[in-house]
Scaffold this active site. Sequence first.
Site, PDB file in Angstrom:
ATOM      1  N   HIS A 151      -7.318   5.007  49.640  1.00 27.57           N
ATOM      2  CA  HIS A 151      -6.711   3.771  49.452  1.00 27.57           C
ATOM      3  C   HIS A 151      -6.329   3.405  48.040  1.00 27.57           C
ATOM      4  CE1 HIS A 151      -9.452   2.545  52.860  1.00 27.57           C
ATOM      5  NE2 HIS A 151      -8.841   1.658  52.828  1.00 27.57           N
ATOM      6  N   LYS A 177      -8.917  -1.017  45.031  1.00 29.09           N
ATOM      7  CA  LYS A 177      -9.910  -1.214  45.828  1.00 29.09           C
ATOM      8  C   LYS A 177     -11.343  -1.127  45.240  1.00 29.09           C
ATOM      9  CE  LYS A 177     -11.785   0.028  50.469  1.00 29.09           C
ATOM     10  NZ  LYS A 177     -12.225  -1.476  50.952  1.00 29.09           N
TER      11      LYS A 177
END
Length: 233
Positions: free
Chosen positions: A130, A134
């Site tokens: 990600h 995040k």
Amino acid sequence: MKIALLGYGKMGKTIEALAIKRGHTIVLKCDNASDIDFKDADIAIDFSVPGAAFNNITTCFKNNIPVVSGTTGWLERYNDAVTLCQANHGAFIYASNFSLGVNVFFELNKTLAKMMSNLKAYNVELEEIHHTQKLDAPSGTAITLAEGIIANHQNYTQWELDTAGANTLPIRAKRIDAVPGTHSIAYMSDVDRIEIKHTAHSREGFALGALVAAEWLLDKKGVFTMKDVLNIG
């Protein structure tokens, strides 16, 4: 549909743009739902932060507002949220990932785990990648995938971040700038490798799924999942 957006970061802005294209109206934008007047809202969509999610969700229940939540990192209180939803005769959908493709991927993952369960030569590894903003690791999507494997594969009873061991499914979490989300599951033996992967190209897929869920949830009561929305599994 009149939508209250709880959490107005990148996902909130993507949901707003797509909601307007689909003919909906955004009537409220905030990060924390405490002391908010929901009188103009039909439904709330929560993509806030782990520390605010439980309060946002339960505040919606107390105000008779259906809520769709995609915030991860707060699930130690999920059962409490379900209890409060039922006590208030509310409506609730939580998903670790609202992408329509990912929810098909969840079911594919379970099916593959069942097929591989008796093949002792294969070890399983799960990887998620990600963007660097995040906040939680592993991702909620990766945890859902891991739970799907554990429920359907006799060799695994738990998952651990970056740790493999007897009956332990390892989840590798990487953070790379500008990656919306990639999840892969690999079954590896000495002679070959079987892999399934889902790669998100943008946030729009997550936003679309959340809006589809909100459209489906409107005027319903109870606790649901994306399997109910998509009638799969």
